[in-house]
Design an enzyme around this catalytic site. Sequence first.
Site, PDB file in Angstrom:
ATOM      1  N   PHE A 121     -18.023  32.178  40.207  1.00 51.16           N
ATOM      2  CA  PHE A 121     -17.703  33.249  40.351  1.00 51.16           C
ATOM      3  C   PHE A 121     -18.073  34.148  41.651  1.00 51.16           C
ATOM      4  CE2 PHE A 121     -15.879  35.390  36.363  1.00 51.16           C
ATOM      5  CZ  PHE A 121     -15.879  34.241  35.519  1.00 51.16           C
ATOM      6  N   LYS A 176     -19.038  25.795  47.876  1.00 47.77           N
ATOM      7  CA  LYS A 176     -19.869  25.275  46.715  1.00 47.77           C
ATOM      8  C   LYS A 176     -18.853  24.239  45.980  1.00 47.77           C
ATOM      9  CE  LYS A 176     -22.288  29.878  46.071  1.00 47.77           C
ATOM     10  NZ  LYS A 176     -23.175  30.624  45.455  1.00 47.77           N
ATOM     11  N   ASP A 197     -30.770  36.014  44.302  1.00 44.86           N
ATOM     12  CA  ASP A 197     -30.738  35.158  45.280  1.00 44.86           C
ATOM     13  C   ASP A 197     -32.486  34.921  45.904  1.00 44.86           C
ATOM     14  OD1 ASP A 197     -28.255  34.271  45.316  1.00 44.86           O
ATOM     15  OD2 ASP A 197     -27.618  36.002  46.413  1.00 44.86           O
ATOM     16  N   LYS A 251     -16.509  30.787  49.503  1.00 43.49           N
ATOM     17  CA  LYS A 251     -17.367  29.972  48.685  1.00 43.49           C
ATOM     18  C   LYS A 251     -16.673  29.023  47.654  1.00 43.49           C
ATOM     19  CE  LYS A 251     -19.871  34.432  47.523  1.00 43.49           C
ATOM     20  NZ  LYS A 251     -20.370  35.647  46.952  1.00 43.49           N
ATOM     21  N   ASN A 265     -30.419  42.513  38.187  1.00 41.98           N
ATOM     22  CA  ASN A 265     -29.439  43.323  38.494  1.00 41.98           C
ATOM     23  C   ASN A 265     -28.527  43.675  37.095  1.00 41.98           C
ATOM     24  OD1 ASN A 265     -27.472  41.307  37.466  1.00 41.98           O
ATOM     25  ND2 ASN A 265     -28.654  40.085  39.207  1.00 41.98           N
TER      26      ASN A 265
HETATM   27  N1  CTP Z   1     -24.777  31.240  41.963  1.00 47.24           N
HETATM   28  C1  CTP Z   1     -25.869  30.399  41.523  1.00 47.24           C
HETATM   29  N2  CTP Z   1     -27.163  30.507  42.184  1.00 47.24           N
HETATM   30  C2  CTP Z   1     -27.373  31.280  42.950  1.00 47.24           C
HETATM   31  C3  CTP Z   1     -26.522  32.413  43.302  1.00 47.24           C
HETATM   32  C4  CTP Z   1     -25.208  32.416  42.990  1.00 47.24           C
HETATM   33  O1  CTP Z   1     -25.311  29.476  40.677  1.00 47.24           O
HETATM   34  N3  CTP Z   1     -28.674  31.252  43.375  1.00 47.24           N
HETATM   35  C5  CTP Z   1     -23.323  31.110  41.521  1.00 47.24           C
HETATM   36  C6  CTP Z   1     -22.980  32.392  40.620  1.00 47.24           C
HETATM   37  O2  CTP Z   1     -23.139  31.978  39.446  1.00 47.24           O
HETATM   38  C7  CTP Z   1     -21.412  32.383  41.333  1.00 47.24           C
HETATM   39  C8  CTP Z   1     -21.411  32.090  42.448  1.00 47.24           C
HETATM   40  O3  CTP Z   1     -22.792  31.181  42.726  1.00 47.24           O
HETATM   41  O4  CTP Z   1     -20.747  31.576  40.133  1.00 47.24           O
HETATM   42  C9  CTP Z   1     -21.381  32.996  43.712  1.00 47.24           C
HETATM   43  O5  CTP Z   1     -22.132  34.031  43.385  1.00 47.24           O
HETATM   44  P1  CTP Z   1     -22.356  35.382  44.227  1.00 47.24           P
HETATM   45  O6  CTP Z   1     -23.650  36.209  43.866  1.00 47.24           O
HETATM   46  O7  CTP Z   1     -20.919  36.037  44.384  1.00 47.24           O
HETATM   47  O8  CTP Z   1     -22.751  34.850  45.596  1.00 47.24           O
HETATM   48  P2  CTP Z   1     -23.988  34.265  46.456  1.00 47.24           P
HETATM   49  O9  CTP Z   1     -23.492  32.607  46.333  1.00 47.24           O
HETATM   50  O10 CTP Z   1     -25.313  34.562  45.859  1.00 47.24           O
HETATM   51  O11 CTP Z   1     -23.565  34.555  47.913  1.00 47.24           O
HETATM   52  P3  CTP Z   1     -23.800  36.307  48.421  1.00 47.24           P
HETATM   53  O12 CTP Z   1     -24.835  36.815  47.544  1.00 47.24           O
HETATM   54  O13 CTP Z   1     -24.396  36.272  49.784  1.00 47.24           O
HETATM   55  O14 CTP Z   1     -22.452  36.951  48.374  1.00 47.24           O
END
Ligand code: CTP
Length: 402
Positions: free
Chosen positions: A329, A347, A284, A343, A215
């Site tokens: 975040f 989390k 993810d 979240k 990304n």
């Molecule tokens: N995060 C993480 N590990 C992942 C995905 C996310 O540590 N595999 C952390 C990010 O650094 C951030 C938070 O989780 O602090 C939320 O990340 P975000 O991308 O907004 O959401 P996701 O949990 O991935 O959920 P979605 O993509 O479905 O919104």
Amino acid sequence: MQPYLAFNHYLGKRVHLGVCGSISAFKALELLRMLQGTGAHLSATLTPSAMRFVTPLSFEALGAAPVYGEMFDTRDALYGHLDPGQDADGFVIAPATANTIAKLACGLADDMLSCQTLAFPHPLVIAPAMNPRLWNAAATRENWAKLNERGHVCIEPECGAMACGEEGRGRLPQLERIYLQALRAVTRQDMAGRKVLITLGPTREPFDCVRFWSNPSTGTMGAALAVAAWLRGADVTAICGPVDLWLPEGITRVDVSTAREMFEAASDVFSEVDVACFSAAVADYRPANPSAEKFKKGQGELQVQFEANPDILKTLGTRKSQQQFLIGFAAESGQLDANCRAKLTAKKLDLIVGNDVTAQGCGFGHSTNGVTVLDAKGRMEIWPVLAKTEVAWRVWDWMLGL
Ligand code: CTP
């Protein structure tokens, strides 16, 4: 100036700049501008040798006040030789020559700059520049060691080509290094004694040996958080996805590429930290069965199978102790409040910083961000679009309960 280094929290601070005779003296003018950009007031002293390379007028024209030169110059204040010690918060000598370093080590006070440094009651920030033979001379080595022992902030000069054509150590440190050490010297150390972990940047998930899934995250927000915490005295470990950004050497940096590598690196240090802040844009999913060979076209439609990556924050959240403070975040493209709340709970966070990545001036690659912040106690704020350095500063203020 890179956006994650552009802090402007120094209105009301005074930094005094000492300049010695070196071909790199012209760089002190750029340093002056960088420090003025923080809101700090700058004053300066040029040694007689420095005035052979740059003039007091150059510093005055850029707004430094007062600017000192000769010790007995009648236009200077009567007690100018004591000045910065009375009301400057920080004193930076850049460039510092072998001669000035020797004077500092011995406590000589035979010109304006050496008198002022001797009268200054706090640690100095010293950035040398000289020919490598002068730098490597036994006397300079001893003098430098003495200044280190005395608790001054001694920034090692850098290696490279010198103006005289020689190669070696002796180049003026990169200005960003001097700038940040100067700021740190005048920053309230309200995060001292805290160990802080920060994840930042994107992750890259290989598809074959030349392609990856990722990304556009540049790591700017995370770098601003890391640098702000370091300026405020924290012991910072930054786990960086592939990003093109420099961090000061005081920050422990761990470079990773994939989500699984980031997970391992974060797991290694998580139990030791007081605060963990997860700003990385982690992928993810990763392509299943990445190929070691380059994928060849010409096989019709391409279907890629993905498998789930670990959720680093969610997994470590389950291991969180009572004393640890966890910040996450949220990158959203709609329903910001609801998604942040979900979240925050899922989390096990103490604080969440959410942003709508589709909004103007927000998200990936911008130097600004407009965020909604929520904590586990129910406090919620919507901040206007701010510099990411300002967002970082406010996040730490919130964490400290300020
Ligand atoms: N995060 C993480 N590990 C992942 C995905 C996310 O540590 N595999 C952390 C990010 O650094 C951030 C938070 O989780 O602090 C939320 O990340 P975000 O991308 O907004 O959401 P996701 O949990 O991935 O959920 P979605 O993509 O479905 O919104």
